[in-house]
Every structure is written in structure tokens, then in C-alpha cells.
Design a protein around this motif. Structure first.
Motif, PDB file in Angstrom:
ATOM      1  N   THR A 130       0.840  -1.194   0.000  1.00 28.75           N
ATOM      2  CA  THR A 130       0.000   0.000   0.000  1.00 28.75           C
ATOM      3  C   THR A 130       0.876   1.245   0.000  1.00 28.75           C
ATOM      4  O   THR A 130       2.075   1.187   0.286  1.00 28.75           O
ATOM      5  CB  THR A 130      -0.925   0.051   1.238  1.00 28.75           C
ATOM      6  OG1 THR A 130      -0.115   0.060   2.423  1.00 28.75           O
ATOM      7  CG2 THR A 130      -1.891  -1.127   1.272  1.00 28.75           C
ATOM      8  N   CYS A 144      -8.427   8.947  -7.788  1.00 31.30           N
ATOM      9  CA  CYS A 144      -8.711   7.548  -7.454  1.00 31.30           C
ATOM     10  C   CYS A 144     -10.205   7.264  -7.581  1.00 31.30           C
ATOM     11  O   CYS A 144     -10.600   6.225  -8.117  1.00 31.30           O
ATOM     12  CB  CYS A 144      -8.241   7.228  -6.034  1.00 31.30           C
ATOM     13  SG  CYS A 144      -6.447   7.130  -5.827  1.00 31.30           S
ATOM     14  N   PRO A 190     -10.939   0.102 -11.705  1.00 26.19           N
ATOM     15  CA  PRO A 190     -10.544  -0.352 -10.375  1.00 26.19           C
ATOM     16  C   PRO A 190     -10.027  -1.787 -10.428  1.00 26.19           C
ATOM     17  O   PRO A 190     -10.399  -2.552 -11.316  1.00 26.19           O
ATOM     18  CB  PRO A 190     -11.844  -0.245  -9.561  1.00 26.19           C
ATOM     19  CG  PRO A 190     -12.943  -0.211 -10.559  1.00 26.19           C
ATOM     20  CD  PRO A 190     -12.362   0.384 -11.807  1.00 26.19           C
ATOM     21  N   CYS A 197      -6.376   1.380  -7.203  1.00 29.95           N
ATOM     22  CA  CYS A 197      -6.612   2.463  -6.263  1.00 29.95           C
ATOM     23  C   CYS A 197      -6.952   1.936  -4.868  1.00 29.95           C
ATOM     24  O   CYS A 197      -6.819   2.671  -3.883  1.00 29.95           O
ATOM     25  CB  CYS A 197      -7.690   3.411  -6.784  1.00 29.95           C
ATOM     26  SG  CYS A 197      -9.232   2.601  -7.213  1.00 29.95           S
ATOM     27  N   HIS A 198      -7.340   0.660  -4.768  1.00 31.38           N
ATOM     28  CA  HIS A 198      -7.623   0.080  -3.451  1.00 31.38           C
ATOM     29  C   HIS A 198      -6.354  -0.018  -2.603  1.00 31.38           C
ATOM     30  O   HIS A 198      -6.445  -0.158  -1.377  1.00 31.38           O
ATOM     31  CB  HIS A 198      -8.286  -1.303  -3.594  1.00 31.38           C
ATOM     32  CG  HIS A 198      -7.438  -2.322  -4.265  1.00 31.38           C
ATOM     33  ND1 HIS A 198      -7.313  -2.394  -5.644  1.00 31.38           N
ATOM     34  CD2 HIS A 198      -6.662  -3.320  -3.758  1.00 31.38           C
ATOM     35  CE1 HIS A 198      -6.499  -3.391  -5.946  1.00 31.38           C
ATOM     36  NE2 HIS A 198      -6.093  -3.967  -4.832  1.00 31.38           N
ATOM     37  N   LEU A 205      -8.333   2.782   6.108  1.00 38.74           N
ATOM     38  CA  LEU A 205      -8.703   2.520   4.723  1.00 38.74           C
ATOM     39  C   LEU A 205      -8.785   3.770   3.852  1.00 38.74           C
ATOM     40  O   LEU A 205      -8.532   3.704   2.659  1.00 38.74           O
ATOM     41  CB  LEU A 205     -10.054   1.794   4.661  1.00 38.74           C
ATOM     42  CG  LEU A 205     -10.040   0.331   5.056  1.00 38.74           C
ATOM     43  CD1 LEU A 205     -11.464  -0.218   5.086  1.00 38.74           C
ATOM     44  CD2 LEU A 205      -9.181  -0.475   4.106  1.00 38.74           C
ATOM     45  N   TYR A 228     -13.257   4.589  -0.732  1.00 36.20           N
ATOM     46  CA  TYR A 228     -13.313   3.689  -1.882  1.00 36.20           C
ATOM     47  C   TYR A 228     -14.701   3.772  -2.475  1.00 36.20           C
ATOM     48  O   TYR A 228     -15.692   3.673  -1.752  1.00 36.20           O
ATOM     49  CB  TYR A 228     -12.985   2.242  -1.486  1.00 36.20           C
ATOM     50  CG  TYR A 228     -12.672   1.359  -2.668  1.00 36.20           C
ATOM     51  CD1 TYR A 228     -11.521   1.560  -3.426  1.00 36.20           C
ATOM     52  CD2 TYR A 228     -13.517   0.338  -3.044  1.00 36.20           C
ATOM     53  CE1 TYR A 228     -11.215   0.757  -4.512  1.00 36.20           C
ATOM     54  CE2 TYR A 228     -13.226  -0.482  -4.136  1.00 36.20           C
ATOM     55  CZ  TYR A 228     -12.075  -0.258  -4.867  1.00 36.20           C
ATOM     56  OH  TYR A 228     -11.775  -1.045  -5.943  1.00 36.20           O
ATOM     57  N   THR A 268     -15.543  -3.539   0.271  1.00 34.67           N
ATOM     58  CA  THR A 268     -14.898  -4.082  -0.927  1.00 34.67           C
ATOM     59  C   THR A 268     -13.404  -3.789  -0.902  1.00 34.67           C
ATOM     60  O   THR A 268     -12.587  -4.662  -1.205  1.00 34.67           O
ATOM     61  CB  THR A 268     -15.549  -3.510  -2.205  1.00 34.67           C
ATOM     62  OG1 THR A 268     -16.922  -3.895  -2.228  1.00 34.67           O
ATOM     63  CG2 THR A 268     -14.847  -4.011  -3.460  1.00 34.67           C
ATOM     64  N   LYS A 269     -13.025  -2.573  -0.519  1.00 33.98           N
ATOM     65  CA  LYS A 269     -11.606  -2.226  -0.439  1.00 33.98           C
ATOM     66  C   LYS A 269     -10.901  -3.137   0.567  1.00 33.98           C
ATOM     67  O   LYS A 269      -9.827  -3.665   0.273  1.00 33.98           O
ATOM     68  CB  LYS A 269     -11.440  -0.752  -0.031  1.00 33.98           C
ATOM     69  CG  LYS A 269     -10.002  -0.283   0.018  1.00 33.98           C
ATOM     70  CD  LYS A 269      -9.931   1.210   0.275  1.00 33.98           C
ATOM     71  CE  LYS A 269      -8.509   1.732   0.198  1.00 33.98           C
ATOM     72  NZ  LYS A 269      -8.457   3.207   0.242  1.00 33.98           N
TER      73      LYS A 269
END
Length: 158
Positions: A84, A105, A111, A116-117, A126, A129, A137-138
Motif C-alpha cells: 500500500t 482515485c 478499479p 486504487c484500493h 482505509l 473507496y 470491498t476495499k
């Protein structure tokens, strides 16, 4: 536009291509069309991704966006599977501000392919997102890559 829909662990997805270049990935499914060999390769690569493999980096991409968005998206593609970067660090890399990077993003038409996650908040949370079901989901995508964000850093889940 040629497209193919398929089921994934984070919901149905549809990928769109124009002349063997990937232009969009959207959550949800659409009426079936004849999948091109390129779209079949993309679908298969994404399904392998959901089995824990890194995506191929040789797909031709043609996402529509501003020059700034393209610069951010190109930098996103350099973030390796399973790692990350913070919005601030990414902003520094593209000589911009974290909010501008977050906006690019959020407008990412590809995606997962343009990951971008993998961009998180400076405090290790986090951040935001807009794909799929949002932050869950992220978190699922990051978990798939072996990255766990502590629940204390995810106020939306507590």
C-alpha cells in the motif's frame, strides 16, 4: 463496445474493451455479448487475481481521463501487489495534494486493474473507496493481497 460480465467474490463485474484495450471495469453485469479473446484473457486474469495471483501487467489500457488523472493512474499501476501507499505519499510522487489524488482515485474507470484500493490513509486506515460496496470491498481486496487493516482504523465497520 465489447464487454464481458462474470461473477467474483466481491460481486458481478463487467469489463469493457475497445480495439483490444481495456477501457472500463464496472461492478454489476450487463446483457451478454460475444467475448473477444482479449476480454477472455482479462476475465481469466481477474479470476486468477481473486485466487490470490497478481494481475498481468501487459494488458493494453485506454482509460479516459484528464492528464492529471492519467498521471495518478500510471503511478497507481506501479504499486506492487500486496503493498500500500498513503494518499499523501502518492500526492508527493505526482507533485499534488492528497485530496486531488483521492479525487483521481475515485474517478478511476479501471478499479483493481489500476489498483486504487492500495491507497490508504496516512494513519493506516482505509481512507475511501467508491468501487463495489465501498470500504468493505476495499478491505476485501486488500485482504486478498495479504493486507489487513485493523478494525480500529476502520470506523465504518465498528
Amino acid at each position: 463496445m465489447a464487454h464481458v460480465s462474470f461473477a467474483t467474490p466481491v460481486g458481478a463485474m463487467t469489463v469493457f474493451a475497445h480495439e483490444d484495450a481495456l477501457v472500463a471495469l464496472e461492478w454489476g453485469s450487463t446483457a451478454a455479448t460475444e467475448a473477444t479473446p482479449f476480454l477472455e484473457r482479462v476475465r481469466d486474469g481477474l479470476l486468477r487475481y481473486f485466487d490470490g495471483e497478481a494481475l498481468p501487467l501487459d494488458w493494453s489500457l485506454a482509460p479516459a481521463g484528464t492528464p492529471f488523472q492519467q498521471r495518478v493512474w500510471n503511478r497507481l499501476r506501479a504499486i506492487p501487489f500486496g503493498t500500500t501507499v498513503s494518499y499523501g505519499a502518492l500526492a508527493h510522487d505526482v507533485d499534488s495534494a492528497p485530496r486531488a489524488v483521492a479525487s483521481a482515485c475515485a474517478r478511476n474507470p479501471l478499479p483493481i486493474v489500476i489498483p486504487c484500493h492500495r491507497v490508504i490513509a496516512a494513519d493506516g486506515g482505509l481512507g475511501g473507496y467508491s468501487g463495489g460496496e465501498g470500504l468493505p470491498t476495499k478491505a476485501a481486496l486488500l485482504s486478498l493481497e495479504g493486507i489487513t487493516i485493523p478494525l480500529s482504523k476502520c470506523p465504518a465497520f465498528v
